[in-house]
Scaffold this motif. Structure first.
Motif, mmCIF file in Angstrom:
data_model
loop_
_atom_site.group_PDB
_atom_site.id
_atom_site.type_symbol
_atom_site.label_atom_id
_atom_site.label_comp_id
_atom_site.label_asym_id
_atom_site.label_seq_id
_atom_site.Cartn_x
_atom_site.Cartn_y
_atom_site.Cartn_z
ATOM 1 N N ASN A 96 138.615 45.729 -4.603
ATOM 2 C CA ASN A 96 139.280 45.670 -3.348
ATOM 3 C C ASN A 96 139.647 46.754 -2.781
ATOM 4 N N VAL A 97 138.788 47.983 -2.645
ATOM 5 C CA VAL A 97 139.279 49.202 -2.193
ATOM 6 C C VAL A 97 137.665 49.750 -1.310
ATOM 7 N N LYS A 98 138.067 50.453 -0.236
ATOM 8 C CA LYS A 98 136.944 50.908 0.259
ATOM 9 C C LYS A 98 136.650 52.513 0.285
ATOM 10 N N ASP A 99 137.618 53.076 0.193
ATOM 11 C CA ASP A 99 137.641 54.310 0.472
ATOM 12 C C ASP A 99 137.396 55.313 -1.021
ATOM 13 N N ASP A 100 138.034 54.917 -1.981
ATOM 14 C CA ASP A 100 137.735 55.401 -3.273
ATOM 15 C C ASP A 100 137.422 54.550 -4.365
ATOM 16 N N PRO A 101 136.476 53.886 -4.448
ATOM 17 C CA PRO A 101 136.429 52.721 -5.444
ATOM 18 C C PRO A 101 136.185 53.677 -7.010
ATOM 19 N N LEU A 102 136.593 52.919 -7.735
ATOM 20 C CA LEU A 102 136.677 53.365 -9.246
ATOM 21 C C LEU A 102 135.128 53.652 -9.726
ATOM 22 N N LEU A 103 134.164 52.565 -9.583
ATOM 23 C CA LEU A 103 132.982 52.806 -10.081
ATOM 24 C C LEU A 103 131.747 53.167 -9.350
ATOM 25 N N GLY A 104 132.079 52.665 -7.819
ATOM 26 C CA GLY A 104 130.988 53.121 -6.783
ATOM 27 C C GLY A 104 131.305 54.204 -6.284
ATOM 28 N N ASN A 105 130.425 54.657 -5.091
ATOM 29 C CA ASN A 105 130.371 55.611 -4.102
ATOM 30 C C ASN A 105 131.695 55.041 -2.888
ATOM 31 N N THR A 106 131.790 55.995 -2.166
ATOM 32 C CA THR A 106 132.812 55.761 -1.002
ATOM 33 C C THR A 106 132.314 54.779 -0.185
ATOM 34 N N GLY A 107 132.977 53.440 0.157
ATOM 35 C CA GLY A 107 132.477 52.500 0.758
ATOM 36 C C GLY A 107 131.643 51.676 0.245
ATOM 37 N N GLN A 108 131.550 51.693 -1.040
ATOM 38 C CA GLN A 108 130.717 50.785 -2.060
ATOM 39 C C GLN A 108 131.849 50.000 -2.784
ATOM 40 N N ARG A 109 131.970 48.603 -2.581
ATOM 41 C CA ARG A 109 132.896 47.898 -3.142
ATOM 42 C C ARG A 109 132.178 47.216 -4.401
ATOM 43 N N VAL A 110 130.898 46.904 -4.234
ATOM 44 C CA VAL A 110 130.407 46.338 -5.396
ATOM 45 C C VAL A 110 129.321 47.352 -6.302
ATOM 46 N N SER A 111 129.698 47.232 -7.616
ATOM 47 C CA SER A 111 129.004 47.793 -8.602
ATOM 48 C C SER A 111 128.192 47.116 -9.734
ATOM 49 N N ALA A 112 126.920 47.224 -9.571
ATOM 50 C CA ALA A 112 126.095 46.666 -10.478
ATOM 51 C C ALA A 112 125.568 47.144 -11.798
ATOM 52 N N LEU A 113 125.936 46.838 -12.768
ATOM 53 C CA LEU A 113 125.480 47.565 -14.072
ATOM 54 C C LEU A 113 124.631 46.631 -14.880
ATOM 55 N N GLU A 114 123.258 46.855 -14.448
ATOM 56 C CA GLU A 114 122.066 46.282 -14.974
ATOM 57 C C GLU A 114 121.643 46.614 -16.453
ATOM 58 N N SER A 115 121.221 45.689 -17.234
ATOM 59 C CA SER A 115 120.534 45.781 -18.559
ATOM 60 C C SER A 115 121.708 46.548 -19.272
ATOM 61 N N VAL A 116 122.692 46.231 -19.612
ATOM 62 C CA VAL A 116 123.550 46.671 -20.470
ATOM 63 C C VAL A 116 123.287 46.078 -21.944
ATOM 64 N N GLN A 117 122.755 47.008 -22.683
ATOM 65 C CA GLN A 117 122.515 46.779 -23.914
ATOM 66 C C GLN A 117 123.651 46.409 -25.027
ATOM 67 N N VAL A 118 123.523 45.442 -25.903
ATOM 68 C CA VAL A 118 124.807 45.191 -26.980
ATOM 69 C C VAL A 118 124.153 45.693 -27.984
ATOM 70 N N ASP A 119 124.636 46.861 -28.625
ATOM 71 C CA ASP A 119 124.117 47.359 -29.668
ATOM 72 C C ASP A 119 124.102 46.713 -31.016
ATOM 73 N N GLY A 120 123.533 47.326 -31.990
ATOM 74 C CA GLY A 120 123.241 46.620 -33.347
ATOM 75 C C GLY A 120 124.680 46.215 -33.850
ATOM 76 N N GLU A 121 125.695 46.765 -33.598
ATOM 77 C CA GLU A 121 127.078 46.342 -34.167
ATOM 78 C C GLU A 121 127.957 45.627 -33.265
ATOM 79 N N GLY A 122 127.086 45.131 -31.887
ATOM 80 C CA GLY A 122 127.837 44.164 -31.258
ATOM 81 C C GLY A 122 128.650 44.831 -30.087
ATOM 82 N N PHE A 123 128.516 46.117 -29.799
ATOM 83 C CA PHE A 123 129.436 46.771 -28.734
ATOM 84 C C PHE A 123 128.580 47.132 -27.541
#
Length: 379
Positions: A96-123
């Protein structure tokens, strides 16, 4: 010498010659009953001879019991929404921020993390949230965990988590199936029978098919027919299970005066002495002694003691089960007596068979001699 005297003299000569040929030892398929009984412990041998009756059939028979241990049976089905090691996740974070999002670039409110692999220990690792335990959780549970980790760093984050059911949870299917391979555990294929069907079903007769499942250091197996007949045997699968469908490896040996002498595979879960004889073409009508059908087996001491009413036998015991097919209940006893893996079925030759062989040998020789004499006379 008149003709009658000549024929009588020739007959006597043939009889004498037949006896001589018989005494010399004609070819035969094995020992006769008298010779076989000499291997009995009562004659100084090492085998116990037992006449088969209903009590003996009950104590000595039995089809090997196949099944799965409680650890296999008690394992619940893998939930279609449970995250497992190896799964790939798609995670999206709305800020819910426009100027300084935590995960994306400035003005980017939606950050998609595609293909996050669960490792062999489940993390999994999420930026700013750190290393998180994903295995064992539902997508919604993981969503709440990620939200709680990011909430202190970005205002009111909205998180979605998606998982493709079955990724990372696979089993191998091999042996006599329609299509061997590695298959994911999905909603329709979470049980053993469903997975075999997914692999194209069994490619051999179900009556001789055995299904073996290896999970870690444990192995269980079941008859294919029992798997469909008994729902409790249709176990839930786990990632890494190895499924092998193979033909029943049991076999018996048929020797003596039978239609065929060979190592014979079982054609069903249970096999009676009568059925085993039928498999090799039955008794030889020209040679077999139906009063001398024997099943040779190495029996455990507990079974041997029970059959013989003793308690002093120790270790494996050589047992010879005798069947007389001409007895009033002979065929029924042969039908009820169950053959086991490794048994040897031996049918002795009838006493007259050696005499018949001797006569045939002599008359054949005499006929050949007469033919040669006729040829010589014609010259």
């Amino acid at each position: 010498m008149n003709l009658l005297t000549f024929r009588a003299t020739r007959l006597m000569a043939l009889l004498a010659l037949s006896l001589a040929v018989s005494a010399c030892g004609l070819p035969r398929s094995g020992p006769n009953k008298t010779e076989l009984y000499k291997s009995s412990v009562t004659e100084g041998g090492s085998a116990h001879f037992i006449l088969v009756d209903s009590r003996v059939s009950k104590l000595a028979g039995g089809t090997p019991a196949l099944g799965f241990s409680s650890s296999f049976k008690n394992a619940g089905r893998v939930g279609s929404d449970t995250i497992n090691p190896g799964d790939e996740l798609s995670i999206t974070v709305f800020e819910n921020v426009k100027d300084d999002p935590l995960l994306g670039n400035t003005g980017q409110r939606v950050s998609a993390l595609e293909s996050v692999q669960v490792d062999g220990e489940g993390f999994i690792f999420i930026p700013y949230a750190g290393k998180l335990q994903a295995a064992g959780q539902t997508p919604d549970g993981l969503r709440q965990l990620i939200t709680s980790k990011l909430d202190a760093q970005t205002p009111d984050p909205q998180v979605t988590v998606q998982r493709v059911a079955g990724d990372g949870q696979t089993v191998s299917v091999a042996g006599s199936v329609g299509a061997q391979g590695i298959y994911p555990i999905e909603r329709p294929t979470r049980t053993l029978s469903a997975m075999i069907a997914r692999a194209g079903g069994v490619a051999i007769e179900p009556s001789v098919a055995v299904v073996r499942v290896t999970r870690g250091n444990q192995t269980g197996q079941v008859w294919m027919q029992d798997l469909f007949a008994n729902p409790s045997l249709d176990i839930a699968l786990r990632g890494g299970d190895q499924i092998v469908v193979e033909r029943d490896q049991r076999a018996y040996t048929a020797l003596g005066a039978t239609g065929a002498q060979s190592l014979v595979p079982f054609e069903s879960q249970s096999l009676s002495a009568l059925e085993s004889l039928a498999q090799v073409g039955g008794l030889s009508t020209t040679l077999a002694d139906p009063t001398g059908v024997f099943i040779l087996r190495s029996e455990s001491a507990s079974v041997a003691n029970a059959i013989m009413g003793r308690d002093d036998l120790r270790g494996s015991q050589r047992m010879v089960y005798a069947l007389d097919l001409t007895a009033p209940d002979g065929l029924f006893e042969a039908r009820d007596f169950q053959v086991r893996d490794g048994d040897t079925i031996f049918v002795t030759e009838a006493p007259f068979s050696q005499w018949t062989k001797a006569v045939n040998a002599v008359t054949g020789t005499a006929g050949a001699a007469d033919s040669l004499t006729s040829i010589g006379s014609s010259d």
